[in-house]
Design an enzyme around this catalytic site. Structure first.
Site, PDB file in Angstrom:
ATOM      1  N   GLY A  47       0.835  -1.188   0.000  1.00 45.04           N
ATOM      2  CA  GLY A  47       0.000   0.000   0.000  1.00 45.04           C
ATOM      3  C   GLY A  47       0.871   1.239   0.000  1.00 45.04           C
ATOM      4  CD  GLN A  52       3.607   5.814   2.667  1.00 41.46           C
ATOM      5  OE1 GLN A  52       2.628   5.274   2.172  1.00 41.46           O
ATOM      6  NE2 GLN A  52       4.607   5.119   3.177  1.00 41.46           N
ATOM      7  CB  CYS A 100       5.631   1.913   7.132  1.00 41.73           C
ATOM      8  SG  CYS A 100       5.062   3.431   6.339  1.00 41.73           S
ATOM      9  CG  LEU A 101       6.716   1.065   0.960  1.00 40.95           C
ATOM     10  CD1 LEU A 101       6.034   1.470  -0.339  1.00 40.95           C
ATOM     11  CD2 LEU A 101       7.822   0.064   0.705  1.00 40.95           C
ATOM     12  CG  HIS A 142      -0.111   0.798   7.528  1.00 43.97           C
ATOM     13  ND1 HIS A 142       0.924   0.418   8.355  1.00 43.97           N
ATOM     14  CD2 HIS A 142       0.455   1.588   6.571  1.00 43.97           C
ATOM     15  CE1 HIS A 142       2.047   0.971   7.908  1.00 43.97           C
ATOM     16  NE2 HIS A 142       1.799   1.680   6.829  1.00 43.97           N
ATOM     17  CD  GLU A 143      -0.945   1.974   2.969  1.00 40.56           C
ATOM     18  OE1 GLU A 143      -0.536   3.132   2.781  1.00 40.56           O
ATOM     19  OE2 GLU A 143      -0.182   1.012   3.182  1.00 40.56           O
ATOM     20  CG  HIS A 146       0.636   6.626   5.712  1.00 42.17           C
ATOM     21  ND1 HIS A 146       1.873   7.021   6.178  1.00 42.17           N
ATOM     22  CD2 HIS A 146       0.729   5.298   5.497  1.00 42.17           C
ATOM     23  CE1 HIS A 146       2.679   5.976   6.224  1.00 42.17           C
ATOM     24  NE2 HIS A 146       2.015   4.899   5.825  1.00 42.17           N
TER      25      HIS A 146
HETATM   26 NI    NI Z   1       2.939   3.032   5.626  1.00 43.68          NI
END
Ligand code: NI
Length: 177
Positions: A47, A52, A100-101, A142-143, A146
């Site tokens: 995701g 981000q 997480c990226l 989670h997404e 953000h």
């Molecule tokens: Ni993330």
């Protein structure tokens, strides 16, 4: 379009409240989504949220295809979700490991609602309304966090449950979300 740099934790742009999208099916929105897809694919993520890649809009993408490298991973349909509203359907929560990226190489144990309704729009403005559970529900939470400037370490209850992926799970290949 382009693979973008993924902002990492510590960057103030990850901590902002995002703006809603008001106009759909525009070249700008389609270009943003293509950049997000390209970036997520390049990083092998499950995701990605617009902040981000430095875009302060309430836009997330996520999805997990059947992948022989992750035979146990639950399949989540490839989804574009804009202006999401999340409604937990019970108080029940469960712990699960997340990455997480924006926090590469790390994992933390995070409680999430197990049953959830989510609503929003796709890139054409079509309504999305789904009831989900388990891993799908976790990914959405989670997404969408953000979009409120929340990164998963902020939700870890015991910081002993936070560490480097290869130390926590030396036997496993794990992917960032
Ligand atoms: Ni993330």
């Amino acid at each position: 379009m382009a693979i973008k740099e993924v902002l990492r934790m510590g960057d103030a742009r990850l901590l902002q409240q995002t703006e809603e999208v008001h106009v759909f099916d525009t070249p700008e929105l389609h270009a943003l989504l293509q950049d997000m897809r390209d970036t997520m694919k390049a990083k092998d993520g499950v995701g990605l949220a617009a902040p981000q890649i430095g875009v302060n809009l309430a836009v997330v993408i996520f999805g997990v295809e059947q992948n022989p490298r992750y035979p146990d991973a639950e399949v989540v349909p490839q989804t574009v979700l804009i202006n999401p509203v999340l409604t937990p359907l019970s108080e029940a929560m469960e712990d699960g490991w997340e990455g997480c990226l924006s926090i590469p190489g790390m994992r933390g144990l995070v409680p999430r609602y197990t049953h959830l309704r989510y609503q929003g729009c796709d890139e054409f403005g079509a309504l999305i309304d789904r009831t989900v559970s388990g891993f799908h529900a976790r990914v959405v939470q989670h997404e969408c966090d953000h979009l409120d400037g929340i990164l998963y370490p902020m939700r870890i209850l015991d910081m002993k449950d936070f560490g480097f992926s290869d130390v926590l799970f030396p036997e496993r290949t794990v992917r960032d979300e």
